[in-house]
Design a protein around this motif. Structure first.
Motif, short mmCIF file in Angstrom:
data_model
loop_
_atom_site.label_atom_id
_atom_site.label_comp_id
_atom_site.label_asym_id
_atom_site.label_seq_id
_atom_site.Cartn_x
_atom_site.Cartn_y
_atom_site.Cartn_z
N MET A 269 0.98 -1.72 0.20
CA MET A 269 -0.55 -0.21 0.15
C MET A 269 0.63 1.06 -0.25
SD MET A 269 -3.29 -0.49 2.23
CE MET A 269 -2.62 -1.02 4.07
N SER A 270 -0.17 2.69 -0.36
CA SER A 270 1.41 3.56 -0.13
C SER A 270 0.63 4.90 -0.52
CB SER A 270 2.06 3.55 -1.63
OG SER A 270 1.19 3.31 -3.37
N SER A 271 0.84 5.96 -0.14
CA SER A 271 -0.12 7.38 -0.72
C SER A 271 0.94 8.10 -1.80
CB SER A 271 0.14 8.12 1.02
OG SER A 271 2.07 8.62 0.76
N ILE A 272 -0.37 8.99 -2.66
CA ILE A 272 0.42 9.08 -3.33
C ILE A 272 -0.45 10.51 -3.57
CG2 ILE A 272 -0.43 9.47 -5.87
CD1 ILE A 272 -1.02 6.62 -5.83
N GLU A 273 1.07 11.80 -4.28
CA GLU A 273 1.13 12.77 -4.01
C GLU A 273 0.98 13.57 -5.38
OE1 GLU A 273 2.71 16.71 -1.06
OE2 GLU A 273 2.95 14.88 -0.48
N LEU B 164 -3.23 16.68 -4.75
CA LEU B 164 -3.90 16.12 -4.26
C LEU B 164 -3.14 15.15 -3.50
CD1 LEU B 164 -6.24 14.13 -7.33
CD2 LEU B 164 -6.70 16.21 -5.14
N ASP B 165 -3.34 14.25 -2.75
CA ASP B 165 -3.10 14.34 -1.35
C ASP B 165 -3.47 12.98 -1.42
OD1 ASP B 165 -1.02 13.35 0.25
OD2 ASP B 165 -1.36 15.67 1.68
N ILE B 166 -2.99 11.48 -1.72
CA ILE B 166 -4.44 10.80 -1.50
C ILE B 166 -3.69 9.91 -0.89
CG2 ILE B 166 -5.17 8.51 -2.48
CD1 ILE B 166 -4.68 10.47 -5.17
N ALA B 167 -4.50 9.20 0.09
CA ALA B 167 -3.47 8.02 1.52
C ALA B 167 -3.65 7.46 1.53
CB ALA B 167 -4.88 8.96 2.67
N ASP B 168 -3.08 6.46 2.40
CA ASP B 168 -2.22 5.84 2.16
C ASP B 168 -3.86 4.55 2.02
OD1 ASP B 168 -1.68 2.36 2.34
OD2 ASP B 168 -0.44 2.81 4.28
N GLY B 169 -4.69 3.45 1.05
CA GLY B 169 -5.92 2.79 1.65
C GLY B 169 -6.87 3.37 0.84
N ARG C 98 -10.99 -2.67 0.01
CA ARG C 98 -11.67 -2.43 1.52
C ARG C 98 -11.09 -4.18 1.74
NH1 ARG C 98 -12.80 2.00 1.53
NH2 ARG C 98 -14.51 3.16 2.17
N ARG C 99 -11.81 -4.74 1.06
CA ARG C 99 -11.21 -6.21 1.57
C ARG C 99 -9.14 -6.29 1.88
NH1 ARG C 99 -13.48 -11.61 -0.45
NH2 ARG C 99 -11.34 -12.55 0.57
N LEU C 100 -8.43 -5.81 0.10
CA LEU C 100 -7.35 -5.67 0.39
C LEU C 100 -6.20 -4.64 0.48
CD1 LEU C 100 -7.18 -6.91 -3.88
CD2 LEU C 100 -6.98 -7.55 -1.48
N GLY C 101 -7.47 -2.92 1.12
CA GLY C 101 -7.44 -2.30 1.81
C GLY C 101 -6.11 -0.76 0.76
N VAL C 102 -6.03 -1.27 -0.49
CA VAL C 102 -4.93 -1.05 -1.32
C VAL C 102 -5.43 0.44 -2.40
CG1 VAL C 102 -4.10 -1.42 -3.85
CG2 VAL C 102 -4.45 -3.23 -2.03
N THR C 103 -4.32 1.34 -2.26
CA THR C 103 -4.95 2.46 -2.18
C THR C 103 -4.92 2.55 -3.80
OG1 THR C 103 -2.58 3.51 -0.60
CG2 THR C 103 -3.63 5.28 -2.92
N THR C 104 -6.40 2.96 -4.25
CA THR C 104 -7.22 2.90 -5.38
C THR C 104 -7.65 4.61 -6.53
OG1 THR C 104 -7.55 0.76 -4.72
CG2 THR C 104 -9.29 1.96 -7.08
N ILE C 105 -7.29 5.15 -7.01
CA ILE C 105 -7.28 5.75 -7.95
C ILE C 105 -8.39 5.68 -9.19
CG2 ILE C 105 -6.36 7.98 -9.00
CD1 ILE C 105 -4.47 7.61 -8.07
N TYR C 106 -9.77 5.68 -9.13
CA TYR C 106 -10.52 5.76 -10.03
C TYR C 106 -10.74 6.70 -11.42
CZ TYR C 106 -14.29 2.65 -11.72
OH TYR C 106 -15.89 1.75 -12.06
N SER D 208 -16.55 11.95 7.30
CA SER D 208 -16.04 11.08 6.23
C SER D 208 -15.16 10.00 6.22
CB SER D 208 -16.13 11.28 4.37
OG SER D 208 -17.41 12.10 4.77
N GLU D 209 -13.71 10.65 7.13
CA GLU D 209 -12.63 9.87 7.35
C GLU D 209 -12.43 8.83 7.81
OE1 GLU D 209 -8.05 9.55 6.62
OE2 GLU D 209 -10.25 9.92 5.26
N GLN D 210 -13.09 9.26 9.48
CA GLN D 210 -13.44 8.00 10.08
C GLN D 210 -14.36 7.44 9.63
OE1 GLN D 210 -15.81 10.40 13.63
NE2 GLN D 210 -14.10 11.50 14.32
N GLN D 211 -15.11 7.12 8.89
CA GLN D 211 -15.72 6.19 8.40
C GLN D 211 -15.18 5.44 7.98
OE1 GLN D 211 -19.53 6.96 6.28
NE2 GLN D 211 -20.70 8.50 8.23
N ARG D 212 -14.02 5.97 6.73
CA ARG D 212 -13.17 4.92 5.88
C ARG D 212 -12.15 4.51 6.69
NH1 ARG D 212 -8.13 5.55 3.66
NH2 ARG D 212 -7.13 7.29 5.22
N LYS D 213 -11.74 5.00 7.85
CA LYS D 213 -10.80 4.19 8.28
C LYS D 213 -11.17 3.19 9.01
CE LYS D 213 -7.46 7.95 9.41
NZ LYS D 213 -7.01 9.05 10.48
#
Length: 416
Positions: free
Chosen positions: A1-5, A25-30, A184-192, A396-401
């Motif tokens: 997993m990774s963060s992308i900035e 954009l600052d895309i968080a890990d997962g 969600r299962r993999l918890g992988v950072t995703t850009i769609y 929303s961030e709390q729900q994501r985590k």
């Protein structure tokens, strides 16, 4: 997993036109990040710059804090799922999924490859299709194979470029659920990337709305819906789209085509000195007056031109003449949103119990608190509440985590 900035990313082609213009954009890990906007807004170009298929004219792209502008695509450890699946027709499903592992010669034993293929096939319910060729699969099955190939790579992030646009409506709905569950299962950072705002609203933790290469707003789906920053975002998010009505400022009230709304508090201050504003009302916020209402609602009567009954809901269409002073702005907005320049009309989403019929003079109402007001010159939303927007973002961030944590626990329980 990774963060992308992404820091001030720009893409200019030979003619100097910026297809992507100063996007950060600052895309968080997962995190599941959606890039959305009408055709030609730069979303696919931005994705291709992240994966390395397009050069970055200026700005910095960081993966896990490391600048990767000059790295080749194969060195960025990202998995991309394309719109056309990009499967090899002569290989079986199992061989297609295993292909990236075999490409990394000597890095994986045959036993490891088979285990990874089986794990991906289990997750995507492809076990009974492993020996079939892509030509013998449905569109949805081919898309799952393409996803399986991305999964086995153990990539730092998944990148999807309009993966569902070739599927019919029913399959798109099923695959949306599949992609959300897998992420969600993999918890992988995703850009769609998608032009479909329904996909954006249902899939994304956050959604970045682009217009002509410029980032308009990046926020959770709920914040985009409830607290848009401008006319464009408000018009793009929501189905059916938000109604935009010209409103004359007359003393302490707004005069709409169908009703007069009292002005008070902060909004009265913001519109002071303006002759004209644009009021935004979502179709579902306008109700049938014969079925209820509360004190403080604005009630009005309008002639219904057409109705559509869908079982669980009903739409009423009410034409109106746009004020010439904002007609050009509304037509420009319609073009930006890929509209067809149809006549101006208000759409009302009525309760299925409503008995309003075409030709009726219907009694309708709405709450002024659900009304959005925009500056017709700048497009700025004058009713946006920054405190409410910040609260929605935190929630929303709390729900994501929490969702990632639940998925992680489920996977641990399965493997125990």
């Amino acid at each position: 997993m990774s963060s992308i900035e992404l820091k001030n990313i720009v893409k200019k082609y030979g003619d100097g036109f910026p297809a992507v213009n100063d996007v950060s954009l600052d895309i968080a890990d997962g995190e599941f990040m959606i890039l959305v906007g009408p055709s030609g807004c730069g979303k696919s170009t931005l994705l291709r710059m992240v994966v390395g298929l397009e050069d970055i004219t200026s700005g910095d792209l960081l993966i896990n804090g490391k600048r990767v502008n000059d790295l080749a695509p194969r060195d960025r450890n990202l998995s991309m799922v394309f719109q056309n699946y990009a499967l090899y027709p002569h290989l079986t499903v199992a061989e297609n999924i295993a292909f990236p592992l075999r490409l990394a010669k000597g890095q994986h034993s045959e036993q490891e490859i088979q285990a990874k293929v089986k794990q991906a096939a289990d997750m995507l319910e492809l076990n009974e299709h492993l020996e079939r060729k892509p030509a013998n699969l449905s569109g949805g099955q081919r898309q799952r194979v393409a996803m399986g190939r991305a999964i086995v790579r153990d990539a730092d992030a998944f990148l999807f470029d309009e993966p569902l646009s070739n599927l019919d409506a029913k399959l798109r709905g099923q695959m949306r659920t599949e992609i959300a569950r897998m992420q969600r299962r993999l918890g992988v950072t995703t850009i769609y990337v998608t032009h479909d705002q329904t996909e954006a609203m249902t899939l994304g933790d956050r959604v970045a709305v682009l217009k002509r290469g410029v980032l308009q707003q990046c926020a959770s789906p709920r914040e985009l819906y409830d607290q848009p920053v401008n006319l464009f975002v408000a018009g793009f998010i929501g189905s059916p789209p938000m109604n935009f009505l010209p409103a004359r400022v007359e003393g302490n009230s707004l005069k709409l085509p169908f009703a007069t709304v009292p002005l008070e508090g902060a909004l009265a201050e913001k519109v002071k000195g303006k002759d004209l504003v644009i009021v935004g009302l979502r179709p579902e916020h306008i109700k049938d007056g014969s079925l209820g209402g509360e004190a403080g609602d604005v009630r009005f009567t309008a002639n219904v031109d057409q109705t559509e009954w869908l079982g669980n809901e009903q739409y009423a269409y009410i034409p109106f003449e746009a004020d010439p002073a904002v007609q050009d702005k509304l037509e420009e907005l319609d073009r930006d949103l890929d509209g067809e320049g149809m006549r101006t009309q208000m759409i009302v989403n009525l309760d299925s119990r409503s008995r309003v019929l075409e030709g009726d003079d219907a009694e309708l109402y709405f709450s002024p608190s659900q009304m959005h007001v925009f500056d017709p010159e700048t497009g700025e939303c004058l009713t946006r509440d920054e405190e409410k927007a910040a609260a929605i973002a935190r929630d929303s961030e709390q729900q994501r985590k929490a969702a990632l944590e639940r998925a992680k626990k489920r996977e641990q329980a399965k493997s125990a």
